[in-house]
Design a protein around this motif. Structure first.
Motif, short mmCIF file in Angstrom:
data_model
loop_
_atom_site.label_atom_id
_atom_site.label_comp_id
_atom_site.label_asym_id
_atom_site.label_seq_id
_atom_site.Cartn_x
_atom_site.Cartn_y
_atom_site.Cartn_z
N ILE A 50 0.96 -1.22 0.09
CA ILE A 50 -0.08 -0.06 -0.13
C ILE A 50 1.01 1.09 0.14
N PHE A 51 0.63 2.07 -0.87
CA PHE A 51 1.27 3.41 -1.29
C PHE A 51 0.32 4.73 -1.14
N SER A 52 0.79 5.69 -0.43
CA SER A 52 -0.18 6.94 -0.68
C SER A 52 -0.16 7.40 -1.99
N GLU A 53 -0.71 8.60 -2.16
CA GLU A 53 -0.87 9.09 -3.54
C GLU A 53 0.55 9.50 -4.08
N LYS A 54 1.16 10.23 -3.23
CA LYS A 54 2.53 10.85 -3.56
C LYS A 54 3.66 9.55 -3.68
N GLU A 55 3.44 8.34 -2.96
CA GLU A 55 4.35 7.50 -3.07
C GLU A 55 4.02 6.65 -4.34
N SER A 56 2.99 6.59 -4.84
CA SER A 56 2.48 5.85 -5.99
C SER A 56 3.08 6.37 -7.23
N TYR A 57 3.51 7.60 -7.22
CA TYR A 57 4.46 8.29 -8.24
C TYR A 57 5.79 7.88 -8.45
N LEU A 58 6.49 7.54 -7.47
CA LEU A 58 7.72 7.06 -7.37
C LEU A 58 7.95 5.79 -8.35
N GLY A 59 9.32 5.88 -8.90
CA GLY A 59 9.64 4.73 -9.57
C GLY A 59 9.51 3.58 -8.76
N SER A 60 10.13 2.18 -9.41
CA SER A 60 10.22 1.02 -8.87
C SER A 60 11.46 1.26 -7.59
N GLY A 61 12.60 1.96 -7.82
CA GLY A 61 13.34 2.15 -6.71
C GLY A 61 13.02 2.74 -5.57
N GLY A 62 12.30 3.87 -5.88
CA GLY A 62 11.92 4.81 -4.67
C GLY A 62 10.80 3.92 -4.10
N PRO A 73 11.15 0.32 13.00
CA PRO A 73 10.23 0.41 14.10
C PRO A 73 10.50 2.09 14.47
N HIS A 74 11.47 2.47 14.61
CA HIS A 74 11.70 4.22 14.78
C HIS A 74 12.05 5.01 13.77
N PRO A 75 11.64 5.11 12.70
CA PRO A 75 12.27 5.80 11.34
C PRO A 75 12.75 7.18 11.62
N ARG A 76 12.29 7.94 12.64
CA ARG A 76 12.84 9.28 12.79
C ARG A 76 14.25 9.06 13.44
N LYS A 77 14.55 7.97 14.09
CA LYS A 77 15.64 8.04 14.78
C LYS A 77 16.75 7.12 13.97
N SER A 78 16.38 6.81 12.63
CA SER A 78 17.27 6.05 11.91
C SER A 78 17.72 6.87 10.79
N THR A 79 18.94 6.51 10.21
CA THR A 79 19.72 6.97 9.15
C THR A 79 19.52 6.02 7.84
N GLU A 90 12.25 13.15 -6.16
CA GLU A 90 10.98 12.96 -5.33
C GLU A 90 11.07 12.20 -4.02
N LEU A 91 12.01 10.98 -4.15
CA LEU A 91 12.13 10.43 -3.15
C LEU A 91 12.82 11.06 -1.98
N ILE A 92 13.82 11.99 -2.07
CA ILE A 92 14.39 12.52 -1.19
C ILE A 92 13.66 13.60 -0.71
N THR A 93 12.84 14.28 -1.50
CA THR A 93 11.80 15.28 -0.73
C THR A 93 10.81 14.51 -0.02
N LEU A 94 10.40 13.30 -0.36
CA LEU A 94 9.34 12.61 0.52
C LEU A 94 10.00 12.18 1.88
N LEU A 95 11.12 11.83 1.75
CA LEU A 95 11.88 11.24 2.89
C LEU A 95 12.27 12.52 3.83
N LYS A 96 12.58 13.29 3.35
CA LYS A 96 12.73 14.73 4.03
C LYS A 96 11.66 14.88 4.77
N ASN A 97 10.51 14.86 4.26
CA ASN A 97 9.20 15.57 4.86
C ASN A 97 8.73 14.74 5.73
#
Length: 97
Positions: A50-62, A73-79, A90-97
Protein backbone atom coordinates in the motif's frame (compact mmCIF):
# COMPACT_ATOMS: atom_id res chain seq x y z
CA UNK A 1 21.20 -21.33 -10.53
CA UNK A 2 20.00 -24.46 -12.26
CA UNK A 3 16.56 -25.89 -12.58
CA UNK A 4 13.17 -24.44 -13.27
CA UNK A 5 11.56 -24.54 -9.81
CA UNK A 6 11.68 -20.75 -9.48
CA UNK A 7 9.53 -20.25 -12.57
CA UNK A 8 9.24 -16.59 -13.55
CA UNK A 9 11.07 -15.35 -10.43
CA UNK A 10 14.45 -15.72 -12.10
CA UNK A 11 15.77 -12.43 -13.45
CA UNK A 12 18.34 -11.78 -16.16
CA UNK A 13 20.99 -9.32 -14.91
CA UNK A 14 23.49 -8.78 -17.75
CA UNK A 15 26.09 -6.89 -15.68
CA UNK A 16 26.43 -9.56 -13.01
CA UNK A 17 28.97 -12.42 -13.10
CA UNK A 18 26.12 -14.95 -12.83
CA UNK A 19 23.59 -13.62 -15.31
CA UNK A 20 20.49 -15.43 -14.01
CA UNK A 21 19.28 -15.34 -10.42
CA UNK A 22 16.82 -14.02 -7.88
CA UNK A 23 16.73 -10.29 -7.25
CA UNK A 24 16.17 -9.39 -3.60
CA UNK A 25 15.83 -6.04 -1.89
CA UNK A 26 17.23 -6.04 1.64
CA UNK A 27 17.13 -3.73 4.67
CA UNK A 28 20.21 -4.38 6.78
CA UNK A 29 21.87 -2.67 9.72
CA UNK A 30 25.40 -1.24 9.86
CA UNK A 31 26.58 -4.55 11.31
CA UNK A 32 25.29 -6.41 8.25
CA UNK A 33 22.39 -8.08 10.03
CA UNK A 34 19.40 -8.45 7.68
CA UNK A 35 16.21 -7.08 9.24
CA UNK A 36 13.85 -7.38 6.31
CA UNK A 37 13.81 -8.27 2.63
CA UNK A 38 11.49 -8.99 -0.24
CA UNK A 39 11.85 -10.69 -3.57
CA UNK A 40 11.52 -8.92 -6.92
CA UNK A 41 8.76 -10.68 -8.84
CA UNK A 42 8.55 -8.48 -11.92
CA UNK A 43 5.37 -6.51 -12.61
CA UNK A 44 3.62 -7.98 -9.56
CA UNK A 45 6.28 -6.92 -7.01
CA UNK A 46 4.29 -4.01 -5.58
CA UNK A 47 0.75 -5.41 -5.99
CA UNK A 48 0.26 -6.28 -2.30
CA UNK A 49 1.93 -3.13 -0.97
CA UNK A 50 0.00 0.00 0.00
CA UNK A 51 1.38 3.38 -1.08
CA UNK A 52 -0.01 6.88 -0.59
CA UNK A 53 -0.84 9.00 -3.61
CA UNK A 54 2.56 10.73 -3.50
CA UNK A 55 4.42 7.44 -3.05
CA UNK A 56 2.62 5.77 -5.95
CA UNK A 57 4.30 8.16 -8.41
CA UNK A 58 7.79 7.03 -7.42
CA UNK A 59 9.55 4.60 -9.70
CA UNK A 60 10.26 1.04 -8.67
CA UNK A 61 13.50 2.04 -6.92
CA UNK A 62 11.73 4.66 -4.83
CA UNK A 63 8.94 2.25 -3.93
CA UNK A 64 11.51 -0.25 -2.68
CA UNK A 65 13.05 2.35 -0.35
CA UNK A 66 9.65 3.58 0.89
CA UNK A 67 8.37 0.06 1.56
CA UNK A 68 11.47 -0.94 3.53
CA UNK A 69 11.50 2.45 5.33
CA UNK A 70 7.87 2.14 6.47
CA UNK A 71 8.58 -0.99 8.49
CA UNK A 72 11.48 0.49 10.50
CA UNK A 73 10.31 0.58 14.15
CA UNK A 74 11.60 4.13 14.84
CA UNK A 75 12.18 5.75 11.43
CA UNK A 76 12.87 9.27 12.77
CA UNK A 77 15.76 7.90 14.84
CA UNK A 78 17.25 6.03 11.87
CA UNK A 79 19.54 6.96 9.01
CA UNK A 80 18.70 5.46 5.64
CA UNK A 81 21.35 4.86 2.98
CA UNK A 82 20.74 3.73 -0.60
CA UNK A 83 22.67 3.94 -3.84
CA UNK A 84 22.04 5.95 -6.99
CA UNK A 85 19.78 3.32 -8.61
CA UNK A 86 17.11 4.09 -6.00
CA UNK A 87 17.67 7.87 -5.82
CA UNK A 88 15.32 10.48 -7.26
CA UNK A 89 14.50 14.04 -6.29
CA UNK A 90 10.93 12.99 -5.47
CA UNK A 91 12.16 10.27 -3.09
CA UNK A 92 14.60 12.62 -1.31
CA UNK A 93 11.83 15.22 -0.86
CA UNK A 94 9.38 12.60 0.41
CA UNK A 95 11.87 11.21 2.96
CA UNK A 96 12.86 14.71 4.12
CA UNK A 97 9.28 15.62 4.91
Amino acid sequence: MKGTKTGSLRQYMPKKPKKWGLKMFVRAGASGIVYDFFLYTGSTTFDNMIFSEKESYLGSGGKVVVHLYKIIPHPRKSTVYFDNWFTSLELITLLKN
